[in-house]
Design an enzyme around this catalytic site. Structure first.
Site, mmCIF file in Angstrom:
data_model
loop_
_atom_site.group_PDB
_atom_site.id
_atom_site.type_symbol
_atom_site.label_atom_id
_atom_site.label_comp_id
_atom_site.label_asym_id
_atom_site.label_seq_id
_atom_site.Cartn_x
_atom_site.Cartn_y
_atom_site.Cartn_z
ATOM 1 N N ASP A 210 0.856 -1.181 0.000
ATOM 2 C CA ASP A 210 0.000 0.000 0.000
ATOM 3 C C ASP A 210 0.895 1.235 0.000
ATOM 4 O OD1 ASP A 210 -3.031 0.738 0.414
ATOM 5 O OD2 ASP A 210 -1.867 2.173 1.594
ATOM 6 N N THR A 211 0.494 2.247 -0.765
ATOM 7 C CA THR A 211 1.285 3.471 -0.884
ATOM 8 C C THR A 211 0.424 4.684 -0.548
ATOM 9 O OG1 THR A 211 2.649 2.483 -2.629
ATOM 10 C CG2 THR A 211 2.676 4.891 -2.452
#
Length: 196
Positions: free
Chosen positions: A69-70
């Site tokens: 996840d970013t």
């Protein structure tokens, strides 16, 4: 050993392919729940949820599930994906001529010989933009390229002309710190690139 990317991101898929990984893509369908406050903890929490969801549904005795996840953060504020072109414009105007951070969390669930290990980590990269004119901001926002990207831009696309410098892992900004991922895998397994 089976490798599974628990993400529908075409950018993460491309990064793994460029690095020589052989894997399948099975996106997580988990409903994400955020209980943390710090950006680094949030991305690790969300990456862990994605990896766990895919492992529970598709994992087996010899597999590695990769969740990621970013997020983009500026002055403690988390900037997600903009809902509209206007929101994209506002985000980018706020980031122009300033430095912000991109955090990517990665969670690895590694099953081998009946044992399961989990390793979760994050990378952070500083990104600095040049000053950007209102015309350039509006022109980019109107392309719609912003709408599926945290922070309203992709460093690997047309907005790259506004990036003054980065400090840290470039691939982390794209969406997956593949070199760190590889080093973490080496701590548990043989190189995934040497598997038949």
């Amino acid at each position: 050993m089976k490798y599974i990317l628990a993400s529908a991101s075409p950018r993460r898929k491309e990064l793994l392919e460029q690095a020589g990984f052989r894997f399948q893509v099975i996106p997580s369908s988990v409903e994400e729940k955020i209980t943390k406050d710090a950006p680094s903890e949030i991305v690790m929490e969300l990456a862990s949820q994605k990896a766990r969801d895919v492992y529970e549904h598709y994992g087996d005795a010899d597999c590695v599930v990769i969740g990621a996840d970013t997020i983009v953060a500026y002055n403690g504020e988390i900037l997600g994906k903009p809902a509209t072109q206007s929101e994209a414009y506002d985000m980018l105007a706020m980031l122009a001529d300033r430095t912000h951070q991109v955090y990517t969390g990665v969670s690895l669930i590694m099953a081998k010989g009946g044992q399961v290990h989990t390793r979760t980590f994050f990378e952070a990269t500083d990104v600095t933009f040049y000053p950007i004119s209102k015309e350039d901001l509006r022109s980019y926002a109107e392309t719609g390229d912003s709408l599926d990207k945290a922070g309203a831009y992709g460093i690997q696309g047309p907005f790259a002309i506004h990036v003054k410098c980065i400090r840290g892992d470039y691939n982390n900004v794209v969406g997956l710190p593949v070199s760190r991922l590889y080093q973490e895998l080496l701590r548990e397994y043989v190189s995934p690139l040497s598997l038949p």
